[in-house]
Enzyme design. Structure first.
Site, PDB file in Angstrom:
ATOM      1  N   CYS A  25       0.638  -1.108  -0.899  1.00  0.00           N
ATOM      2  CA  CYS A  25       0.367  -0.071  -0.428  1.00  0.00           C
ATOM      3  C   CYS A  25       0.970   1.148  -0.148  1.00  0.00           C
ATOM      4  O   CYS A  25       1.435   1.324  -0.489  1.00  0.00           O
ATOM      5  CB  CYS A  25      -0.860   0.017   1.420  1.00  0.00           C
ATOM      6  SG  CYS A  25      -2.565   0.794   0.824  1.00  0.00           S
ATOM      7  N   HIS A  69      -3.232  -5.339   2.035  1.00  0.00           N
ATOM      8  CA  HIS A  69      -3.087  -5.996   3.532  1.00  0.00           C
ATOM      9  C   HIS A  69      -3.504  -6.779   3.762  1.00  0.00           C
ATOM     10  O   HIS A  69      -4.013  -7.997   3.386  1.00  0.00           O
ATOM     11  CB  HIS A  69      -4.058  -4.821   4.587  1.00  0.00           C
ATOM     12  CG  HIS A  69      -3.714  -3.458   3.947  1.00  0.00           C
ATOM     13  ND1 HIS A  69      -2.197  -3.272   4.870  1.00  0.00           N
ATOM     14  CD2 HIS A  69      -4.157  -2.167   3.674  1.00  0.00           C
ATOM     15  CE1 HIS A  69      -2.507  -1.856   4.361  1.00  0.00           C
ATOM     16  NE2 HIS A  69      -3.216  -1.150   4.049  1.00  0.00           N
ATOM     17  N   ARG A  88     -11.413   6.979  -0.890  1.00  0.00           N
ATOM     18  CA  ARG A  88     -11.590   5.558  -1.154  1.00  0.00           C
ATOM     19  C   ARG A  88     -11.408   4.347  -1.339  1.00  0.00           C
ATOM     20  O   ARG A  88     -12.743   4.039  -1.622  1.00  0.00           O
ATOM     21  CB  ARG A  88     -11.452   5.032   0.833  1.00  0.00           C
ATOM     22  CG  ARG A  88     -11.264   6.314   1.443  1.00  0.00           C
ATOM     23  CD  ARG A  88     -10.155   6.036   3.219  1.00  0.00           C
ATOM     24  NE  ARG A  88      -9.000   5.710   3.165  1.00  0.00           N
ATOM     25  CZ  ARG A  88      -8.091   5.847   2.887  1.00  0.00           C
ATOM     26  NH1 ARG A  88      -7.506   6.983   2.260  1.00  0.00           N
ATOM     27  NH2 ARG A  88      -6.535   4.921   3.167  1.00  0.00           N
TER      28      ARG A  88
HETATM   29  N1  GLN Z   1      -2.168   6.430   2.177  1.00  0.00           N
HETATM   30  C1  GLN Z   1      -2.318   6.118   1.258  1.00  0.00           C
HETATM   31  C2  GLN Z   1      -3.863   5.877   0.684  1.00  0.00           C
HETATM   32  O1  GLN Z   1      -4.615   5.947   1.583  1.00  0.00           O
HETATM   33  C3  GLN Z   1      -1.820   4.955   1.892  1.00  0.00           C
HETATM   34  C4  GLN Z   1      -2.738   3.867   2.720  1.00  0.00           C
HETATM   35  C5  GLN Z   1      -2.333   2.644   3.316  1.00  0.00           C
HETATM   36  O2  GLN Z   1      -0.922   2.265   3.370  1.00  0.00           O
HETATM   37  N2  GLN Z   1      -3.288   1.763   3.644  1.00  0.00           N
HETATM   38  O3  GLN Z   1      -3.608   5.841  -0.950  1.00  0.00           O
END
Ligand code: GLN
Length: 249
Positions: A97, A199, A132
């Site tokens: 990520c 993840h 998101r």
């Molecule tokens: N900050 C990044 C995003 O939201 C990565 C998020 C994460 O590593 N879970 O895209």
């Protein structure tokens, strides 16, 4: 191979570690120890010598939110030469990520703030929809040895990543979003480096991916192909079955 040993270079464990990413270290370690492969874990963070990176036989960096990513970028770009060398020397590495985003050219956050990238891999990350991408995810991987099995995990990211034409994805989305809302790509696969949004932690859900990395690390270090002793993955198998058959809507 006598007394095999793997040194894990854990990049920024104090900053880059969300949604259980540290579980990947635990899984890798236990799958090595169970097979008589010794493991040393070195933490590489602010204040570490950059050359520590080249001591590692496997590199790992987890995800994080934007603020941590900025802090890490500032330090890691000073160590970039070593990380780039490790990637080019085919030292296996898993970057989740936010860490995956850092390997690319840049990342523009939901607030429109640009965070620089290390420019090690040809990819960039933007936040076009300001939303998101969250949920369970299933991927058909490009890794030859794992083509017979789906990779599963959990994604939660605002950034949407786009690969340059010459870059190969880690896989193709079966369910979920992956890199972005436009193309079917998930992650990036370059030499023995994998960048991914998964993840989970990804190794506990996909033990064969963990073993793929162990075998690659031993191959690069000792120059020999290794056939890892099979392990009893019954519970992992059942958990995967459950995940793959449940309704994710
Ligand atoms: N900050 C990044 C995003 O939201 C990565 C998020 C994460 O590593 N879970 O895209």
């Amino acid at each position: 191979m006598k007394n095999p040993k793997i040194t894990i270079g854990w990049l920024y464990p104090d900053f880059m570690n969300t949604y259980g990413d540290r579980g990947n270290i635990l899984v890798l370690k236990s799958r090595c120890l169970e097979r008589g492969i010794l493991v040393e874990v070195i933490d590489i963070s602010l204040g570490s010598q950059a050359s520590e990176i080249l001591r590692a036989d496997f590199l790992f960096m987890g995800g994080a939110q934007d603020r941590q990513q900025e802090i890490v970028y500032k330090d890691l770009h000073l160590k970039k030469k070593f990380l780039q060398q490790a990637v080019e020397r085919e030292i296996p590495g898993l970057y989740i990520c936010g860490a995956y985003q850092l390997l690319g050219n840049y990342y523009i956050t939901a607030e429109g703030v640009p965070i620089k990238g290390l420019e090690i891999l040809g990819l960039y990350t933007e936040n076009p929809g300001k939303k998101r991408l969250v949920g369970n995810i299933v991927v058909k991987t490009e890794i030859e040895e794992l083509k017979d099995q789906l990779i599963i995990g959990f994604e939660n990211h605002g950034g949407q990543t786009f690969l340059n034409k010459d870059m190969r994805p880690f896989g193709e989305i079966v369910r979920g979003h992956g890199n972005n809302e436009i193309d079917p790509n998930e992650g990036v696969y370059y030499k023995n480096t994998i960048g991914t949004y998964l993840h989970g932690p990804i190794f506990s859900k996909n033990p064969r991916l963990a073993d793929w990395f162990i075998a690659k690390a031993l191959k690069v270090k000792y120059g020999e192909d290794v056939q890892l002793k099979p392990m009893n993955d019954r519970f992992e198998f059942l958990a995967r079955q459950q995940f793959l058959t449940q309704d994710h809507a």
